[in-house]
Design a protein around this motif. Structure first.
Motif, mmCIF file in Angstrom:
data_model
loop_
_atom_site.group_PDB
_atom_site.id
_atom_site.type_symbol
_atom_site.label_atom_id
_atom_site.label_comp_id
_atom_site.label_asym_id
_atom_site.label_seq_id
_atom_site.Cartn_x
_atom_site.Cartn_y
_atom_site.Cartn_z
ATOM 1 N N ALA A 262 -3.002 5.745 -20.609
ATOM 2 C CA ALA A 262 -3.002 6.675 -21.736
ATOM 3 C C ALA A 262 -2.449 6.011 -22.990
ATOM 4 N N ILE A 263 -1.416 5.178 -22.816
ATOM 5 C CA ILE A 263 -0.833 4.502 -23.979
ATOM 6 C C ILE A 263 -1.837 3.530 -24.581
ATOM 7 N N GLU B 187 -5.106 3.604 -24.217
ATOM 8 C CA GLU B 187 -6.287 4.337 -24.654
ATOM 9 C C GLU B 187 -6.145 4.856 -26.085
ATOM 10 N N GLY C 231 0.770 7.063 -10.805
ATOM 11 C CA GLY C 231 1.311 7.807 -11.938
ATOM 12 C C GLY C 231 1.709 6.885 -13.068
ATOM 13 N N GLN C 232 2.389 5.793 -12.694
ATOM 14 C CA GLN C 232 2.823 4.824 -13.705
ATOM 15 C C GLN C 232 1.623 4.187 -14.390
ATOM 16 N N LEU D 170 -1.359 5.434 -14.773
ATOM 17 C CA LEU D 170 -2.034 6.392 -15.648
ATOM 18 C C LEU D 170 -1.322 6.525 -16.988
ATOM 19 N N ILE D 171 0.013 6.455 -16.952
ATOM 20 C CA ILE D 171 0.758 6.530 -18.212
ATOM 21 C C ILE D 171 0.361 5.376 -19.118
ATOM 22 N N PRO E 278 0.811 -1.233 0.000
ATOM 23 C CA PRO E 278 0.000 0.000 0.000
ATOM 24 C C PRO E 278 0.835 1.270 0.000
ATOM 25 N N GLY E 279 2.067 1.182 0.480
ATOM 26 C CA GLY E 279 2.904 2.374 0.535
ATOM 27 C C GLY E 279 3.283 2.901 -0.831
#
Lengths: 77, 285
Positions: A60-61, A63, A53-54, A56-57, A45-46
């Motif tokens: 996006a790729i 998507e 962030g990773q 989401l990247i 969890p930490g």
């Protein structure tokens, strides 16, 4: 009346095929990214802030390919 | 906003994806997206310069603090992706600029005066700059140009830069093939960066228009959830564009510095203990 006589609108069919086929891949891909992100956060969890962030990247790729499929239905005439 | 959305709803869903000329200066045609881009640039410059003059050590809150958070977030992001933070610090201004430019461009593009709601003749007077492939292609090209120039400079010469494409000795045919393939993939980055931004913004615009049309007299109600979604997507795309640019640069620069002092992956380089989230220590090996 035979099937060949009926006027078939191939544009609609091709648009449907592009949308249906093109959205399967990104759907699976985003599911995999999200599922594995949750699994990783469950283990550690930490690291959730760093991993978000990773993740989401990669969302996006992945998507991009769905968007390409959506954009190409306007080219079909 | 309600009135404008009703205009869209009554005239049927039509979105102009291609830019249209609005002004003619000499032989240069100013398109609607260019006009919007210039207005946006002016607005961003004024707002951010105004903000920069009002930054204090003890924050008073308000808009200034949000800008500070954004700048801090991006500068930490850029610095942390480099092994050597001093190198990363040099490229912070560029990436912060790109981030705020895309962010404000996308957010202001959601205003009802931008896009189909405000027409001049048959074409909208203003279109989102990021919703035009010419605009995003220019942004992608500039970003990749900066990345290439910076990574060649930071890795010390063209030869050193080209070395990071090869995982091993280039004389080995397998490594040579992989390296050449890597170089080819590198060239598609301009297209993928620009297409991602362009398609996200344009499809968001289409989505809002279609749902405003479907809603008929309830247009504001049906279009609202998608407008809110677009607010999120706009911020996400600005973040993605910035971090991808940073990563392209960081991979080239970090790879070059790694080659200088042979990478060591023997047991001594791996720590024997590692910190767990709960603060306990676990040993392995």
């Amino acid at each position: 009346m035979t099937f060949a006589d009926a006027a078939i609108n191939t544009t609609i069919i091709s648009k449907g095929l592009i949308l249906g086929g093109g959205f399967i891949g990104p759907g699976i891909g985003i599911g995999l990214v999200g599922g594995n992100y949750l699994q990783a956060v469950g283990r550690n969890p930490g690291a959730s802030k760093f991993l978000l962030g990773q993740a989401l990247i990669f969302v996006a790729i992945v998507e991009l390919f769905g968007l390409l499929a959506f954009a190409s239905i306007f080219i079909v005439a | 906003m309600i009135g404008l959305l009703r205009v869209i709803a009554s005239s049927g869903p039509a979105v102009h994806v291609a830019p249209a000329g609005v002004l003619q200066i000499g032989s240069l045609t100013v398109t609607n997206s260019m006009l919007y881009g210039w207005i946006c640039t002016l607005f961003i410059s004024i707002v951010l310069i105004w903000t920069a003059h009002r930054v204090t050590i003890k924050p008073k809150g308000g808009f200034i603090q949000y800008v500070e958070v954004g700048v801090d977030f991006i500068s930490n992001l850029v610095e942390d992706s480099f092994d050597n933070k001093k190198i990363g610090r040099k490229y912070v201004p560029f990436f912060v600029t790109i981030f705020f430019f895309i962010l404000f461009n996308n957010w202001l593009g959601l205003l009802p005066i931008v896009g189909e709601g405000f027409r001049r003749g048959n074409f909208p007077l203003l279109r989102p700059f990021t919703g035009d492939l010419n605009g995003t292609l220019a942004m992608g090209a500039v970003t990749m140009l900066v990345v290439y120039v910076a990574s060649i400079r930071e890795s010390g010469g063209l030869i050193n830069y080209l070395k990071h494409f090869f995982v091993g000795n280039p004389l080995n045919p397998l490594f040579l093939f992989i390296g050449l393939l890597e170089m080819l993939t590198d060239l598609t980055r301009v297209i993928s960066l620009s297409l991602r931004l362009f398609l996200n913004v344009t499809i968001g615009e289409i989505l809002i228009t279609v749902f405003a049309y479907l809603g008929h007299f309830l247009a504001p109600l049906t279009a609202l959830p998608f407008t809110l979604l677009e607010v999120l997507v706009a911020a996400l795309q600005a973040y993605i564009f910035t971090i991808l640019g940073t990563m392209y640069l960081a991979v080239a620069v970090n790879g070059a510095s790694e080659h200088a002092d042979k990478t060591d992956l023997t047991d001594e380089a791996v720590p024997g203990t590692m910190e767990l989230a709960g603060g306990e220590r676990a040993t392995h090996g």
